[in-house]
Design a protein around this motif. Structure first.
Motif, PDB file in Angstrom:
ATOM      1  N   SER A  16       0.813  -1.231   0.000  1.00 26.51           N
ATOM      2  CA  SER A  16       0.000   0.000   0.000  1.00 26.51           C
ATOM      3  C   SER A  16       0.842   1.275   0.000  1.00 26.51           C
ATOM      4  N   THR A  17       1.970   1.249  -0.692  1.00 30.15           N
ATOM      5  CA  THR A  17       2.752   2.485  -0.816  1.00 30.15           C
ATOM      6  C   THR A  17       2.007   3.449  -1.748  1.00 30.15           C
ATOM      7  N   LYS A  18       2.299   4.720  -1.622  1.00 29.70           N
ATOM      8  CA  LYS A  18       1.596   5.719  -2.434  1.00 29.70           C
ATOM      9  C   LYS A  18       2.078   5.714  -3.881  1.00 29.70           C
ATOM     10  N   THR A  19       3.333   5.341  -4.081  1.00 29.21           N
ATOM     11  CA  THR A  19       3.894   5.336  -5.437  1.00 29.21           C
ATOM     12  C   THR A  19       4.462   3.964  -5.756  1.00 29.21           C
ATOM     13  N   LYS A  20       4.759   3.754  -7.038  1.00 26.40           N
ATOM     14  CA  LYS A  20       5.203   2.449  -7.509  1.00 26.40           C
ATOM     15  C   LYS A  20       6.624   2.132  -7.047  1.00 26.40           C
ATOM     16  N   ILE A  21       7.047   0.909  -7.346  1.00 27.12           N
ATOM     17  CA  ILE A  21       8.313   0.427  -6.787  1.00 27.12           C
ATOM     18  C   ILE A  21       9.537   1.104  -7.412  1.00 27.12           C
ATOM     19  N   PHE A  22       9.478   1.472  -8.714  1.00 26.61           N
ATOM     20  CA  PHE A  22      10.658   2.016  -9.379  1.00 26.61           C
ATOM     21  C   PHE A  22      10.424   3.376 -10.029  1.00 26.61           C
ATOM     22  N   PRO A  49      15.271   2.280 -13.551  1.00 31.28           N
ATOM     23  CA  PRO A  49      14.456   2.193 -12.337  1.00 31.28           C
ATOM     24  C   PRO A  49      15.175   2.812 -11.144  1.00 31.28           C
ATOM     25  N   LEU A  50      14.404   3.380 -10.223  1.00 33.13           N
ATOM     26  CA  LEU A  50      14.941   3.942  -8.984  1.00 33.13           C
ATOM     27  C   LEU A  50      14.161   3.335  -7.830  1.00 33.13           C
ATOM     28  N   MET A  51      14.855   2.735  -6.870  1.00 33.17           N
ATOM     29  CA  MET A  51      14.198   1.979  -5.801  1.00 33.17           C
ATOM     30  C   MET A  51      13.413   2.887  -4.858  1.00 33.17           C
ATOM     31  N   ASN A  52      12.178   2.499  -4.542  1.00 31.28           N
ATOM     32  CA  ASN A  52      11.323   3.191  -3.579  1.00 31.28           C
ATOM     33  C   ASN A  52      11.626   2.636  -2.186  1.00 31.28           C
ATOM     34  N   LYS A  53      12.172   3.468  -1.317  1.00 36.22           N
ATOM     35  CA  LYS A  53      12.582   3.010   0.013  1.00 36.22           C
ATOM     36  C   LYS A  53      11.404   2.474   0.824  1.00 36.22           C
ATOM     37  N   VAL A  56      10.808  -1.277   0.507  1.00 39.35           N
ATOM     38  CA  VAL A  56      11.696  -2.105   1.335  1.00 39.35           C
ATOM     39  C   VAL A  56      11.207  -2.096   2.781  1.00 39.35           C
ATOM     40  N   GLU A  57      10.775  -0.943   3.262  1.00 44.06           N
ATOM     41  CA  GLU A  57      10.269  -0.848   4.639  1.00 44.06           C
ATOM     42  C   GLU A  57       9.020  -1.715   4.828  1.00 44.06           C
ATOM     43  N   TYR A  58       8.053  -1.594   3.915  1.00 46.36           N
ATOM     44  CA  TYR A  58       6.809  -2.369   4.028  1.00 46.36           C
ATOM     45  C   TYR A  58       7.093  -3.872   3.928  1.00 46.36           C
ATOM     46  N   GLU A 271      19.878  -7.940 -12.041  1.00 43.74           N
ATOM     47  CA  GLU A 271      19.424  -6.634 -12.541  1.00 43.74           C
ATOM     48  C   GLU A 271      20.588  -5.639 -12.430  1.00 43.74           C
ATOM     49  N   PRO A 272      21.109  -5.150 -13.558  1.00 44.30           N
ATOM     50  CA  PRO A 272      22.310  -4.312 -13.509  1.00 44.30           C
ATOM     51  C   PRO A 272      22.055  -2.864 -13.093  1.00 44.30           C
ATOM     52  N   ASN A 273      20.793  -2.408 -13.152  1.00 41.71           N
ATOM     53  CA  ASN A 273      20.519  -0.990 -12.908  1.00 41.71           C
ATOM     54  C   ASN A 273      20.094  -0.672 -11.484  1.00 41.71           C
ATOM     55  N   LEU A 274      20.074  -1.675 -10.602  1.00 45.05           N
ATOM     56  CA  LEU A 274      19.682  -1.439  -9.214  1.00 45.05           C
ATOM     57  C   LEU A 274      20.775  -1.919  -8.270  1.00 45.05           C
ATOM     58  N   ALA A 275      21.100  -1.089  -7.292  1.00 40.01           N
ATOM     59  CA  ALA A 275      22.077  -1.473  -6.278  1.00 40.01           C
ATOM     60  C   ALA A 275      21.454  -2.508  -5.339  1.00 40.01           C
ATOM     61  N   PRO A 276      22.260  -3.321  -4.678  1.00 35.86           N
ATOM     62  CA  PRO A 276      21.712  -4.275  -3.711  1.00 35.86           C
ATOM     63  C   PRO A 276      21.057  -3.556  -2.525  1.00 35.86           C
ATOM     64  N   VAL A 277      20.195  -4.277  -1.835  1.00 36.44           N
ATOM     65  CA  VAL A 277      19.525  -3.735  -0.648  1.00 36.44           C
ATOM     66  C   VAL A 277      20.344  -4.140   0.575  1.00 36.44           C
TER      67      VAL A 277
END
Length: 473
Positions: A16-22, A49-53, A56-58, A271-277
């Motif tokens: 239920s985040t307000k915006t999408k994942i990337f 893509p840009l990770m939505n923090k 990860v929290e949810y 996935e080459p465009n996203l850093a690890p979590v």
């Protein structure tokens, strides 16, 4: 030969985040197709893509609530397959190093607690949706859902029946709603389920060939599909045939599963465009501290603290909103069991009739308890209280105002009630004679006539006592 059913579930839950994942597009459920998407959702070449923090929290909150071990290091991968609602040709998911592992959900199985293991729980993006218009030779694509954040919860093959699967899904849904990471609205697609099912001879330790059933739209459908597959696979095995590993779909109208495709193994690459979590311990601890009391713990507390039977506690704690409403009520009323009876019978009945949720209630717990106090004082009868309760539900008015407006005050004047009772006896000599001849049910008929004449306002305890005295004279 007797066979044992082996069931595992893969559950996809929209967060239920307000915006999408990337990207920054809204996740709000929309009736207007392709109104909540951008070049990233559309899979345009060159987009990053840009990770939505918050995702990860949810997801971490969900993993902790489901008793999982949270990985200090996890990463995203590309799950490569072609489908029209996945325009870039791959889904960003987690495969090699997921966020969470080794959790469990408890269910009740034959009167005993049973843990259903959770193998992994990982984050991924949702795909779009195909709209098939009846009679058309084409399908339409709606990409509003593309990029909506998901967690996929993969159970161990620990379930042995459709009933156990149904319980697991209900308990899973309740936990996720308690921690407010998803609304789990199945009708809007925010909770979806795939089944993996196989049969093996009783006593065997080896699994049989599994069949996957995709995209079940309700918990009832999951239970029915498992029961159908049990029967279908058993008939094949008993006739000397072999189960083929395949993917099937559920036909709700016909109540059967239908072949969809052979089993396909997807290809994965990092996935080459996203850093690890990287999960810091202090952040994980902070998320853990925000997890509220979960339904299992609350149920046990309600049994111990309020003396509720296990059944009552199970029903009330199945909804976080209902359990909070109940706790507010017992602050204002002395008998927790009376409160639970009214909520489980009268309130849930009205909610089922109207299709509303408890969050839509127009009256407060205090007003509800004021109505219960009016019953105790003899101001209104229990029968009248049910009418008052429905009026409170419809209008939000206080019970005092409703009773005054409609003239519903209970008649408790003994002389008035005795006068009515005598009239009823004179009008029904046959029932009086039946009572004197030992037919005690005749008393109920006479009391009913008084209630009818007074429109339910006679004090039932007093009128019963008056009749007993008059008839025994």
């Amino acid at each position: 030969m007797n066979y044992e059913t082996i069931v595992g579930l893969e559950v996809h839950v929209e967060l239920s985040t307000k915006t999408k994942i990337f990207c920054g597009c809204s996740t709000e459920f929309s009736k207007e197709p392709n109104s909540h998407c951008c070049p990233i959702c559309l899979g345009m070449p060159g987009t990053i893509p840009l990770m939505n923090k918050s995702v990860v929290e949810y997801a971490t909150k969900a993993g902790l609530a489901l008793n999982c071990q949270i990985a200090e290091f996890s990463r995203f991968d590309r799950k490569k397959y072609f489908y029209p609602d996945l325009p870039k040709g791959y889904q960003i998911s987690q495969y090699y190093i997921p966020l969470a592992r080794n959790g469990y959900v408890e269910i009740d199985s034959n009167g005993k607690k049973k843990r259903i293991g959770i193998r992994i729980m990982h984050m991924e993006e949702d795909a779009g949706k195909l709209v098939h218009e009846e009679g058309s030779s084409y399908s339409l694509v709606d990409l509003d859902r593309a990029g909506v954040p998901l967690i996929e919860i993969v159970s161990e093959p620990d379930m042995r029946s459709g009933e156990e699967a149904w319980q697991y899904l209900n308990n899973l849904k309740t936990i996720l709603q308690y921690i407010e990471v998803s609304d789990c609205k199945i009708e809007e697609g925010s909770m979806r389920c795939d089944i993996n099912i196989s049969l093996r001879p009783e006593g065997s330790n080896e699994f049989g060939t599994k069949v996957e059933v995709k995209n079940l739209g309700s918990f009832r459908a999951v239970k029915r599909a498992i029961e159908y597959e049990e029967k279908r696979q058993r008939e094949i095995l008993e006739s000397g045939g072999s189960i083929v590993q395949e993917t099937r779909r559920w036909d709700e109208d016909r109540g059967i599963t239908i072949f969809m495709r052979g089993k396909v193994d997807n290809r994965y690459s990092p996935e080459p465009n996203l850093a690890p979590v990287i999960m810091r311990k202090d952040w994980k601890d902070e998320i853990s501290a925000r997890i509220p009391e979960l339904p299992g713990a609350k149920k046990e507390r309600f049994i111990k603290e309020y003396g509720l039977p296990e059944y009552d506690a199970s029903i009330i704690t199945a909804s976080k909103v209902l359990s909070n409403f109940y706790e507010e009520c017992v602050k204002h009323y002395h008998d927790p069991k009376v409160v639970s009876n009214w909520l489980m019978v009268e309130l849930l009945s009205i909610l089922n009739e109207t299709g509303q949720g408890i969050e839509d209630l127009k009256f407060t717990p205090k007003q509800f308890c004021d109505m219960l106090a009016m019953i105790d004082k003899g101001t209104i009868s229990g029968k009248i209280a049910k009418d008052v309760f429905r009026e409170m539900f419809a209008t939000g008015k206080s019970p005092e105002a409703i009773v005054e407006e409609k003239g519903l005050v209970q008649i408790s004047d003994e002389a008035e009630l005795e006068s009515i009772a005598k009239r009823v006896m004179e009008a029904n000599p046959k029932s009086v004679e039946d009572y004197k001849n030992g037919k005690k049910k005749a008393l109920g008929f006479l009391v009913g006539q008084v209630m009818k004449e007074t429109k339910g306002k006679a004090n039932p305890q007093m009128i019963n006592a008056i009749f007993s005295r008059l008839l025994d004279q």
